[in-house]
Design a protein around this motif. Structure first.
Motif, PDB file in Angstrom:
ATOM      1  N   GLY A 149     -11.065  57.558  87.013  1.00 18.48           N
ATOM      2  CA  GLY A 149     -10.386  56.506  87.852  1.00 18.48           C
ATOM      3  C   GLY A 149     -10.363  57.388  89.494  1.00 18.48           C
ATOM      4  N   VAL A 150      -9.451  56.899  90.333  1.00 18.39           N
ATOM      5  CA  VAL A 150      -9.280  57.485  91.509  1.00 18.39           C
ATOM      6  C   VAL A 150      -8.371  58.766  91.376  1.00 18.39           C
ATOM      7  N   GLY A 151      -9.084  60.023  91.189  1.00 17.87           N
ATOM      8  CA  GLY A 151      -8.412  61.051  91.055  1.00 17.87           C
ATOM      9  C   GLY A 151      -7.697  61.532  89.739  1.00 17.87           C
ATOM     10  N   TYR A 152      -7.738  60.884  88.752  1.00 18.62           N
ATOM     11  CA  TYR A 152      -7.288  60.990  87.305  1.00 18.62           C
ATOM     12  C   TYR A 152      -8.410  60.739  86.346  1.00 18.62           C
ATOM     13  N   GLY A 153      -8.293  61.109  85.199  1.00 23.85           N
ATOM     14  CA  GLY A 153      -9.116  60.679  84.398  1.00 23.85           C
ATOM     15  C   GLY A 153      -8.128  59.280  83.732  1.00 23.85           C
ATOM     16  N   LEU A 154      -9.090  58.586  83.340  1.00 24.05           N
ATOM     17  CA  LEU A 154      -8.467  57.233  82.580  1.00 24.05           C
ATOM     18  C   LEU A 154      -8.597  57.012  81.064  1.00 24.05           C
ATOM     19  N   ASN A 155      -7.627  56.476  80.454  1.00 22.23           N
ATOM     20  CA  ASN A 155      -7.914  56.064  78.982  1.00 22.23           C
ATOM     21  C   ASN A 155      -9.394  55.507  78.747  1.00 22.23           C
TER      22      ASN A 155
ATOM     23  N   THR B 197      -4.025  66.464  90.126  1.00 24.00           N
ATOM     24  CA  THR B 197      -3.185  65.221  90.159  1.00 24.00           C
ATOM     25  C   THR B 197      -2.201  65.207  91.241  1.00 24.00           C
ATOM     26  N   MET B 198      -1.827  66.354  92.018  1.00 20.69           N
ATOM     27  CA  MET B 198      -0.935  66.511  92.936  1.00 20.69           C
ATOM     28  C   MET B 198      -1.775  66.251  94.386  1.00 20.69           C
ATOM     29  N   THR B 199      -2.933  66.905  94.374  1.00 13.14           N
ATOM     30  CA  THR B 199      -3.675  66.767  95.532  1.00 13.14           C
ATOM     31  C   THR B 199      -4.182  65.222  95.657  1.00 13.14           C
ATOM     32  N   ALA B 200      -4.478  64.406  94.461  1.00 14.76           N
ATOM     33  CA  ALA B 200      -4.963  63.183  94.596  1.00 14.76           C
ATOM     34  C   ALA B 200      -3.854  62.356  95.092  1.00 14.76           C
ATOM     35  N   LEU B 201      -2.528  62.535  94.559  1.00 18.85           N
ATOM     36  CA  LEU B 201      -1.491  61.741  94.984  1.00 18.85           C
ATOM     37  C   LEU B 201      -1.265  61.725  96.368  1.00 18.85           C
ATOM     38  N   CYS B 202      -1.456  62.702  96.920  1.00 14.25           N
ATOM     39  CA  CYS B 202      -1.525  62.767  98.610  1.00 14.25           C
ATOM     40  C   CYS B 202      -2.109  61.793  99.167  1.00 14.25           C
ATOM     41  N   ALA B 203      -3.730  61.985  98.813  1.00 17.97           N
ATOM     42  CA  ALA B 203      -4.659  60.989  99.312  1.00 17.97           C
ATOM     43  C   ALA B 203      -4.416  59.518  98.822  1.00 17.97           C
ATOM     44  N   LEU B 204      -3.750  59.220  97.735  1.00 19.25           N
ATOM     45  CA  LEU B 204      -3.258  57.737  97.398  1.00 19.25           C
ATOM     46  C   LEU B 204      -2.261  57.334  98.413  1.00 19.25           C
TER      47      LEU B 204
END
Length: 376
Positions: A304-310, A72-79
């Motif tokens: 979703g984009v970098g995370y699991g979604l509900n 989630t940290m790596t994905a946040l950088c891309a976002l």
């Protein structure tokens, strides 16, 4: 009841009590829990011990390996880069990393890396643990190989490779390693004690992961697409592991630092008085990339984009605009954009069984946080 240290707002005492009960029962050895609302702490508690022998108390600044919560940290950088316009999520990866176009990957998009749909869940030839310390080798091999399935058609959890794939795109875009970018653009501005590498000066406060007991009865059935590169909990004890950037699984923090960072998403792009994303940039993670049985994990998941979604397969999360991910062993983070709440649970004792989202330790924390809001 076991002593738990920290602070909590009125109405959130049950969250503290859940952690205390987990420690008292022996489910946890050492752990921390945090709940952030609107980017500010509502719960920040910790307790137990840093070591299996229970000789060193878990302290306020104890950090441990959170395994795949690191993603989630790596994905946040891309976002963040996408929100700034430096990176397009729907652009071919090869636009930023030309070598990646080899072996029929010219159509693979950045969002496929973040959504685990790129077809690169592992290396064609399994890597040794020491190879994971070699960024150039790990990324060059991924750039050369062909996808294992048609990219974009299904998810297959990129357990180790996602960090290298997303991290190399970040490096090509901004000229900094993913660890440096995260430290300078995310953790630093937020004052968050989370790290994508851990230097020797931090070793004194590092709580090693305590592996679960292994038994034949605990063996899981093989996944539809088995992974080839094998990592053990004990690998995270190595100094070389902590010094390297392995940004899918080798992040270090506690619940406070995890929640401080991921509350940026829950808060619509801002937390702690700092805005890292626009509202639209934060909500970009909710764009569904895959929804079905994951080819590697063998379980139904919505990415979703970098995370699991509900999804309908998760009955723990009451609000639709919620993203989450957990780490091998039990650490978990939930960012609820509807409630503007982030919940994090980080521990050092690995859970006894494999689950798709958390186990009863983490899920009980999450449920208590929602009850505090009156939503469960």
């Amino acid at each position: 009841m076991t002593m738990v240290h920290g602070t909590w707002r009125d109405g959130f005492a049950e969250v503290r009590d859940v952690l205390a009960a987990n420690l008292e029962s022996g489910l946890d050895v050492g752990a921390s829990v945090a709940v952030y609302l609107d980017g500010e702490p509502a719960v920040d508690v910790w307790g137990g011990y840093e070591d299996a022998a229970r000789t060193r108390p878990w302290r306020r600044d104890t950090v441990t390996t959170v395994w795949s919560v690191t993603k989630t940290m790596t994905a946040l950088c891309a976002l963040i880069l996408a929100d700034r316009g430096a990176l397009r999520l729907d652009a071919p990866v090869a636009r930023y990393w030309p070598e990646f176009a080899a072996a029929g990957k010219d159509g693979v998009e950045v969002r496929h890396l973040l959504g685990h749909t790129a077809g690169l869940p592992d290396w064609d030839e399994p890597l040794a643990v020491e190879d994971l310390y070699d960024w150039d080798k790990a990324t060059a091999l991924l750039a050369r190989q062909a996808p294992w399935w048609t990219p974009g058609t299904a998810s297959g959890y990129h357990a180790l490779t996602q960090g290298y794939l997303v991290g190399e795109v970040v490096r090509r875009v901004c000229g900094r390693s993913i660890g440096t970018f995260f430290a300078e653009e995310v953790a630093g501005p937020l004052g968050a004690d989370f790290h994508l590498t851990l230097g020797p000066e931090q070793d004194h406060r590092f709580a090693p992961i305590i592996p679960r007991e292994r038994s034949a009865s605990a063996a899981a059935p093989p996944p539809p697409v088995p992974l080839r590169t094998i990592v053990t909990p004990e690998d995270s004890w190595r100094a070389g592991w902590r010094r390297a950037e392995i940004p899918a699984v080798a992040g270090y923090g506690n619940a406070r630092s995890v929640a401080a960072v991921q509350s940026v998403l829950a808060g619509g792009g801002a937390a702690g008085g700092r805005r890292l994303l626009s509202e639209a940039g934060a909500r970009a993670t909710l764009s569904v990339q895959a929804d079905g049985v994951d080819l590697v994990l063998g379980a139904p998941l919505r990415f979703g984009v970098g995370y699991g979604l509900n999804s309908t397969d998760i009955d723990l999360l009451p609000n639709p605009d919620t993203c989450w991910w957990d780490g091998w062993g039990g650490s978990v983070v939930v960012a609820d954009l509807d409630a503007r709440m982030c919940v994090a649970y980080v521990m050092n004792r690995m859970r006894a069984r494999e689950y798709v989202i958390g186990d009863r330790r983490g899920t009980s924390v999450i449920a208590a946080a929602y009850r505090a809001l009156g939503t469960r």
